[in-house]
Design a protein around this motif. Structure first.
Motif, PDB file in Angstrom:
ATOM      1  N   PRO A  22       1.366   7.237  83.840  1.00 36.78           N
ATOM      2  CA  PRO A  22       0.560   8.003  84.804  1.00 36.78           C
ATOM      3  C   PRO A  22      -0.828   7.374  84.953  1.00 36.78           C
ATOM      4  CG  PRO A  22       0.667   9.149  82.718  1.00 36.78           C
ATOM      5  CD  PRO A  22       1.591   7.975  82.595  1.00 36.78           C
ATOM      6  N   PRO A  23      -1.460   7.538  86.125  1.00 38.18           N
ATOM      7  CA  PRO A  23      -2.807   7.004  86.315  1.00 38.18           C
ATOM      8  C   PRO A  23      -3.803   7.666  85.363  1.00 38.18           C
ATOM      9  CG  PRO A  23      -1.828   7.715  88.404  1.00 38.18           C
ATOM     10  CD  PRO A  23      -0.959   8.231  87.306  1.00 38.18           C
ATOM     11  N   VAL A  49       6.862  19.779  86.212  1.00 39.98           N
ATOM     12  CA  VAL A  49       6.137  19.566  84.969  1.00 39.98           C
ATOM     13  C   VAL A  49       5.219  18.367  85.156  1.00 39.98           C
ATOM     14  CG1 VAL A  49       7.955  20.548  83.542  1.00 39.98           C
ATOM     15  CG2 VAL A  49       7.945  18.091  84.010  1.00 39.98           C
ATOM     16  N   SER A  50       4.212  18.273  84.298  1.00 38.39           N
ATOM     17  CA  SER A  50       3.207  17.205  84.402  1.00 38.39           C
ATOM     18  C   SER A  50       3.421  16.175  83.308  1.00 38.39           C
ATOM     19  CB  SER A  50       1.801  17.795  84.279  1.00 38.39           C
ATOM     20  OG  SER A  50       1.601  18.821  85.221  1.00 38.39           O
ATOM     21  N   TRP A  51       3.443  14.911  83.689  1.00 42.85           N
ATOM     22  CA  TRP A  51       3.535  13.796  82.746  1.00 42.85           C
ATOM     23  C   TRP A  51       2.168  13.115  82.743  1.00 42.85           C
ATOM     24  CZ3 TRP A  51       5.887  11.809  78.810  1.00 42.85           C
ATOM     25  CH2 TRP A  51       5.952  10.436  78.571  1.00 42.85           C
ATOM     26  N   TYR A  52       1.487  13.125  81.589  1.00 39.62           N
ATOM     27  CA  TYR A  52       0.108  12.648  81.577  1.00 39.62           C
ATOM     28  C   TYR A  52      -0.237  12.052  80.217  1.00 39.62           C
ATOM     29  CZ  TYR A  52      -1.251  16.655  78.711  1.00 39.62           C
ATOM     30  OH  TYR A  52      -1.375  17.557  77.680  1.00 39.62           O
ATOM     31  N   ASP A  53      -1.399  11.380  80.174  1.00 41.37           N
ATOM     32  CA  ASP A  53      -1.921  10.814  78.929  1.00 41.37           C
ATOM     33  C   ASP A  53      -2.936  11.787  78.353  1.00 41.37           C
ATOM     34  OD1 ASP A  53      -3.000   9.396  76.852  1.00 41.37           O
ATOM     35  OD2 ASP A  53      -3.916   7.833  78.105  1.00 41.37           O
ATOM     36  N   SER A  77      -6.803   9.755  84.124  1.00 39.19           N
ATOM     37  CA  SER A  77      -7.399  11.012  84.595  1.00 39.19           C
ATOM     38  C   SER A  77      -6.524  11.729  85.610  1.00 39.19           C
ATOM     39  CB  SER A  77      -8.794  10.784  85.192  1.00 39.19           C
ATOM     40  OG  SER A  77      -8.704  10.174  86.482  1.00 39.19           O
ATOM     41  N   ASP A  78      -5.257  11.358  85.685  1.00 35.41           N
ATOM     42  CA  ASP A  78      -4.357  12.002  86.637  1.00 35.41           C
ATOM     43  C   ASP A  78      -3.005  12.225  85.952  1.00 35.41           C
ATOM     44  OD1 ASP A  78      -3.464  13.176  88.904  1.00 35.41           O
ATOM     45  OD2 ASP A  78      -3.772  11.448  90.218  1.00 35.41           O
ATOM     46  N   LYS A  79      -2.081  12.754  86.673  1.00 34.07           N
ATOM     47  CA  LYS A  79      -0.774  13.057  86.095  1.00 34.07           C
ATOM     48  C   LYS A  79       0.289  12.936  87.166  1.00 34.07           C
ATOM     49  CE  LYS A  79      -2.634  16.912  85.103  1.00 34.07           C
ATOM     50  NZ  LYS A  79      -2.963  18.252  84.571  1.00 34.07           N
ATOM     51  N   TYR A  80       1.516  12.701  86.717  1.00 35.39           N
ATOM     52  CA  TYR A  80       2.660  12.748  87.609  1.00 35.39           C
ATOM     53  C   TYR A  80       3.234  14.168  87.586  1.00 35.39           C
ATOM     54  CZ  TYR A  80       3.017   7.603  87.717  1.00 35.39           C
ATOM     55  OH  TYR A  80       2.788   6.272  87.904  1.00 35.39           O
ATOM     56  N   LEU A  81       3.639  14.648  88.752  1.00 38.68           N
ATOM     57  CA  LEU A  81       4.378  15.898  88.827  1.00 38.68           C
ATOM     58  C   LEU A  81       5.842  15.564  89.033  1.00 38.68           C
ATOM     59  CD1 LEU A  81       2.045  18.118  91.056  1.00 38.68           C
ATOM     60  CD2 LEU A  81       2.274  18.110  88.559  1.00 38.68           C
ATOM     61  N   ILE A  82       6.696  16.150  88.221  1.00 36.84           N
ATOM     62  CA  ILE A  82       8.119  15.814  88.235  1.00 36.84           C
ATOM     63  C   ILE A  82       8.922  17.082  88.484  1.00 36.84           C
ATOM     64  CG2 ILE A  82      10.016  14.766  86.951  1.00 36.84           C
ATOM     65  CD1 ILE A  82       7.873  13.461  85.149  1.00 36.84           C
ATOM     66  N   ARG A  83       9.833  17.046  89.450  1.00 36.40           N
ATOM     67  CA  ARG A  83      10.728  18.170  89.709  1.00 36.40           C
ATOM     68  C   ARG A  83      11.574  18.441  88.458  1.00 36.40           C
ATOM     69  NH1 ARG A  83      14.694  17.198  92.646  1.00 36.40           N
ATOM     70  NH2 ARG A  83      14.441  14.931  92.775  1.00 36.40           N
ATOM     71  N   THR A  84      11.654  19.705  88.101  1.00 37.29           N
ATOM     72  CA  THR A  84      12.318  20.055  86.842  1.00 37.29           C
ATOM     73  C   THR A  84      13.085  21.361  86.971  1.00 37.29           C
ATOM     74  OG1 THR A  84      10.561  18.961  85.570  1.00 37.29           O
ATOM     75  CG2 THR A  84      11.949  20.541  84.388  1.00 37.29           C
ATOM     76  N   THR A  85      14.260  21.390  86.358  1.00 32.26           N
ATOM     77  CA  THR A  85      14.999  22.633  86.151  1.00 32.26           C
ATOM     78  C   THR A  85      14.925  22.974  84.674  1.00 32.26           C
ATOM     79  OG1 THR A  85      16.537  22.259  87.990  1.00 32.26           O
ATOM     80  CG2 THR A  85      17.248  23.759  86.250  1.00 32.26           C
ATOM     81  N   MET A  86      14.423  24.175  84.375  1.00 33.26           N
ATOM     82  CA  MET A  86      14.381  24.656  83.000  1.00 33.26           C
ATOM     83  C   MET A  86      15.358  25.813  82.869  1.00 33.26           C
ATOM     84  SD  MET A  86      10.291  24.593  82.132  1.00 33.26           S
ATOM     85  CE  MET A  86      10.595  25.107  80.426  1.00 33.26           C
ATOM     86  N   ALA A  87      16.035  25.885  81.739  1.00 33.55           N
ATOM     87  CA  ALA A  87      17.012  26.959  81.551  1.00 33.55           C
ATOM     88  C   ALA A  87      17.035  27.396  80.099  1.00 33.55           C
ATOM     89  CB  ALA A  87      18.409  26.510  81.980  1.00 33.55           C
ATOM     90  N   TYR A  88      17.164  28.697  79.902  1.00 31.06           N
ATOM     91  CA  TYR A  88      17.399  29.256  78.572  1.00 31.06           C
ATOM     92  C   TYR A  88      18.791  29.866  78.573  1.00 31.06           C
ATOM     93  CZ  TYR A  88      16.730  31.501  74.096  1.00 31.06           C
ATOM     94  OH  TYR A  88      16.862  31.863  72.776  1.00 31.06           O
TER      95      TYR A  88
END
Length: 411
Positions: A47-48, A77-81, A50-61
């Motif tokens: 990820p860049p 969800v956010s992928w970041y440093d 000071s920024d983050k990637y947003l990733i489409r996600t399905t979460m399930a319990y």
């Protein structure tokens, strides 16, 4: 055609949640670390700053035993440093997910699996430890001996069984490829141009289009017939539903109540049809093996008006006190067990031992132990036995061994 889990997912990993992961008052809730060590950075990228990637996600319990449906949330969800403000330190990449109905249900010790589909979407799954769902997911992804640190999944290359495809579909992951039946769709439309056929008709068509060996290999035959019927049904359903959607609902085409009613009918048809298909194909196998049996019905009952799915050799023999009990077999048929397996226990008081045919994979040790204590024995197609723990397998019948036992009793 989705023949294996690796054709749906490109990478996956799993672990059990620690208190820090699951408890709201601990520090790192909603953050998932440790993914670069199991290869996720290679697919999620960098990820860049000071920024983050947003990733489409399905979460399930997925809850423990019972009939409760999974809790499913579709979000990003956010992928970041996490160390982007500290240039003197090496990066620490994490995923962050927001509070949602899934995250509020997770507890310490739950199994978590994170997987990336080939289309880039993430799937994050949670389920209680030692549940049937946890065994199914570990088998599905090829995960073994998990702890609180991530282990990379093996993504087995063997063919996905229909029950595992059902599990993925329930979680919003397309696993049943309709292209499997496109060649036969026109045949179905020609034969049933104006209405959904009865399940028995669909089952017969599936067997016609997929000849198999119900005598020599009943286990694989049953699974193949079920898979073929499911593909045929889904292709036909998509055609019929698409036509209905184009027509609209109500006089103005926008009647919400009529649309909801139609949607519910589609869902109910899916649920009820699978169980009937299972019984239809079992009946055909029993017939091909020349086994004498009867299905419960209005006049074919045991005590308390119970209607067993299958009784070998029949109800007259069951009600004849002179007929040996050790030559009677009562078989329930349920595509999934959950708590419904207990229904079979009350269907034939004359018999101490009863049987349940199912397509359920990875039933928990706790549940199979309770079944054994109640003298209920499982009959499961042989290719699905690998989803069970080694100590469970010796007490599970294959369809071949079960039909052999009945054939021997009927000689």
């Amino acid at each position: 055609m989705h023949d294996s889990v690796s054709e749906i997912f490109e990478i996956a990993a799993g672990r059990y949640l620690s208190a820090v992961d699951a408890e709201p008052n601990r520090s790192n809730q909603h953050e998932i670390g440790g993914l670069p060590k199991v290869g996720f950075k290679s697919v999620l990228g960098t990820p860049p700053k000071s920024d983050k990637y947003l990733i489409r996600t399905t979460m399930a319990y997925i809850p423990d035993e019972g009939d409760d449906a999974p809790e499913i949330v579709r979000d990003t969800v956010s992928w970041y440093d996490a160390r982007w403000r500290k240039p003197d330190r090496s990066p620490e990449y994490r995923l962050y997910y927001r509070n949602n109905p899934v995250s509020t249900r997770i507890r310490e010790g739950d199994l978590m699996i994170i997987a990336r589909k080939h289309d880039g979407e993430l799937v994050i799954l949670f389920t209680p430890p030692d549940s049937s769902a946890s065994l199914q997911l570990e088998s599905l992804f090829g995960l073994h001996s998990l702890e609180e640190k991530f282990a990379r999944a093996q993504l087995p290359a063997y063919s996905l069984s229909l029950p595992l495809k059902y599990l993925l579909e329930e979680l919003g992951v397309q696993a049943i490829d309709l292209e499997d039946a496109e060649d036969d769709l026109q045949l179905v439309l020609d034969r049933f141009p104006s209405h959904f056929p009865r399940t028995s008709e669909f089952s017969a068509l599936a067997r016609e289009r997929f000849p198999a060996d119900p005598i020599g290999n009943p286990d694989s035959t049953l699974l193949a017939w079920m898979e073929r019927e499911e593909a045929l049904f889904r292709a036909y359903e998509r055609h019929v539903v698409s036509e209905r959607l184009r027509k609209g609902f109500g006089d103005d085409g926008e009647d919400v109540d009529e649309f909801i009613s139609f949607s519910l009918s589609v869902q109910n048809r899916r649920k009820s049809r699978v169980g009937h298909a299972f019984e239809n194909h079992l009946s055909e196998i029993f017939h091909r093996r020349s086994l004498r049996y009867e299905k419960g019905g209005r006049t074919r009952v045991t005590e308390n008006e119970s209607k067993p799915d299958f009784l070998f050799p029949g109800f007259d023999e069951y009600h004849d006190p002179q007929f040996p009990s050790d030559r009677l077999f009562l078989l329930g048929a349920k595509t999934t067990c959950k708590d419904r397996w207990r229904q079979v226990l009350a269907e034939g008081k004359r018999l101490d031992r009863k049987y349940l045919a199912t397509l359920e994979t990875g039933i928990s040790v706790t549940q199979t132990s309770e079944m054994i204590s109640q003298q209920l024995e499982l009959v499961i197609p042989g290719p699905l036995h690998e989803s069970f723990r080694a100590e469970q397998r010796p007490v599970i019948w294959s369809l071949a061994s079960f039909t052999d036992a009945i054939a021997c009793a009927q000689r």
